[in-house]
Design an enzyme around this catalytic site. Structure first.
Site, PDB file in Angstrom:
ATOM      1  NE  ARG A   1    -127.579 -81.492 -16.607  1.00 41.46           N
ATOM      2  CZ  ARG A   1    -126.506 -82.244 -16.403  1.00 41.46           C
ATOM      3  NH1 ARG A   1    -126.600 -83.562 -16.497  1.00 41.46           N
ATOM      4  NH2 ARG A   1    -125.341 -81.695 -16.124  1.00 41.46           N
TER       5      ARG A   1
ATOM      6  CE  LYS B   1    -106.458 -84.171  -6.229  1.00 41.34           C
ATOM      7  NZ  LYS B   1    -106.270 -85.577  -6.695  1.00 41.34           N
TER       8      LYS B   1
ATOM      9  N   GLY C   1    -120.482 -77.667 -11.512  1.00 39.88           N
ATOM     10  CA  GLY C   1    -121.394 -78.172 -10.482  1.00 39.88           C
ATOM     11  C   GLY C   1    -121.307 -77.431  -9.156  1.00 39.88           C
TER      12      GLY C   1
ATOM     13  N   GLY D   1    -117.519 -80.656 -18.375  1.00 46.15           N
ATOM     14  CA  GLY D   1    -116.330 -80.820 -19.207  1.00 46.15           C
ATOM     15  C   GLY D   1    -116.366 -80.002 -20.475  1.00 46.15           C
TER      16      GLY D   1
END
Length: 389
Positions: free
Chosen positions: A34, A191, A344, A367
């Protein structure tokens, strides 16, 4: 949104919100990806003669309580090495920063300040007062309405998107707003519940929606197949069934596995067994897709005009159950269409199977990436657009 190249930076005080939330162990940065990604933005401002201030968060400290474990000191040290010039870490900066043109200072963790997460107006105004121009270059935080991501833009004299953020939005728009067809999305993960809104949003856009991991197991159960002891969500089986009905009604397809790789325990040394989806044993877990499914799914990906990839097909961390995800990674790399990957686990798979240089755009945002795919308004982007109006 206005972009950095639209501004005269010489002699200007420029405040850059970067994403320098990197892993640190024993006071050392363990992955500087990053930091490296932000270097061109920093250099552009420095080379133009700006006085540069960089702010970022790091980890999740208790707000208002500075802790050495969450200090950006190791980041300042790494930046010093990479830029080849001293980078001072400024601890007490909110009431004023001394920095001259052609120099860069790193401001201590924004989450050490009370009011950052709550987007406190007084705090945002103080941040904005530090500079002539705010540059928002941290797409990974663009979905959060916080003082350093949204409030500071509203109160700034001028604000623009940094090169990283602008590139991310451009890549996402290319994949979602006007994609080359067929558009194939791959959504994996543990999920359905964590990706439900993404799945619902994509059904309206895609030609093929490939599901992987625990999500695929829930869809298999919805299709009436036995999933044994596999990770799945029984309470969302009907939801998965409804999503399949919606996809069919809209002319999209959710191609489910026809063969799978199972094991009786979740372990890297577990013995893999090939099963038809109709013949999964009660005590087995589905940990990967089988060769027939792999061939079918990779063929779909290779022929796509656009690929949006978020999540693996199986437990690729274990060698015995990596085949499906490895083949998928190579198919994405082989695709002649536009390929965009994010998340990720996806990045970990890209690195493991060494295809990074053959994927058109890799998003490091989590997100924010998913919320943009869902079609949600990201607060920082809304603030930048309002500023440019």
């Amino acid at each position: 949104m206005k972009t950095l190249d639209q501004f005269e930076l010489k002699g200007q005080r420029v405040l850059i919100r970067a994403d320098l939330n990197v892993p640190i162990r024993d006071g050392q940065v363990t992955s500087d990806a990053r930091i490296q990604a932000s270097l061109p933005t920093f250099r552009q401002a420095l080379d133009a003669g700006a006085a540069v201030m960089v702010m970022s968060h790091l980890g999740r400290p208790t707000e208002g309580q500075p802790e050495a474990a969450f200090s950006l000191k190791p980041v300042a040290e790494r930046l010093t090495e990479l830029l080849g010039r001293p980078v001072e870490l400024v601890s007490d900066w909110i009431d004023g920063v001394s920095v001259s043109p052609g120099h860069l200072v790193l401001l201590e963790n924004v989450r050490f300040l009370n009011g950052e997460k709550a987007n406190d107006e007084a705090l945002a105004k103080k941040m904005a007062a530090l500079c002539d121009l705010v540059v928002m270059d941290a797409f990974a935080t663009a979905h959060r309405a916080q003082a350093s991501t949204e409030g500071v833009i509203r109160h700034a004299r001028a604000a623009c998107a940094g090169p990283l953020l602008a590139a991310e939005v451009k890549a996402l728009d290319k994949a979602l707003a006007d994609p080359a067809r067929p558009l194939v999305a791959i959504v994996g993960g543990a999920k359905v519940s964590s990706k439900l809104t993404v799945l619902e949003a994509l059904i309206d856009k895609v030609d093929q929606l490939i599901v992987g991991g625990g999500i695929a197991n829930t869809f298999l159960a919805a299709a009436g197949h036995p999933v044994g002891a596999s990770l799945h969500e029984p309470d969302l089986v009907e939801t998965a069934r409804e999503l399949m009905r919606q996809a069919e009604a809209k002319g999209a397809a959710i191609p489910l596995p026809t063969d799978v790789i199972t094991a009786e325990r979740f372990h890297q040394d577990a013995h893999p067994s090939l099963r038809d989806v109709q013949r999964v044993h009660q005590d087995e877990m589905i940990l990967d897709v089988g060769p027939e499914t792999t061939a079918r799914l990779t063929d779909i990906v290779r022929q796509a005009g656009t690929v949006l990839w978020n999540g693996p097909l199986g437990v690729f961390e274990f060698d015995a159950f990596q085949t499906g995800t490895r083949a998928l990674a190579r198919a994405v790399a082989d695709c002649q269409g536009f390929t965009l990957a994010g998340g990720g686990d996806t990045i970990a798979a890209i690195e493991k199977f060494k295809v990074a240089d053959r994927v058109d755009y890799i998003s490091t945002a989590g997100g924010a990436f998913l919320e943009y795919v869902e079609g949600k308004t990201l607060p920082a982007l809304a603030a930048l657009r309002a500023k440019a109006a």
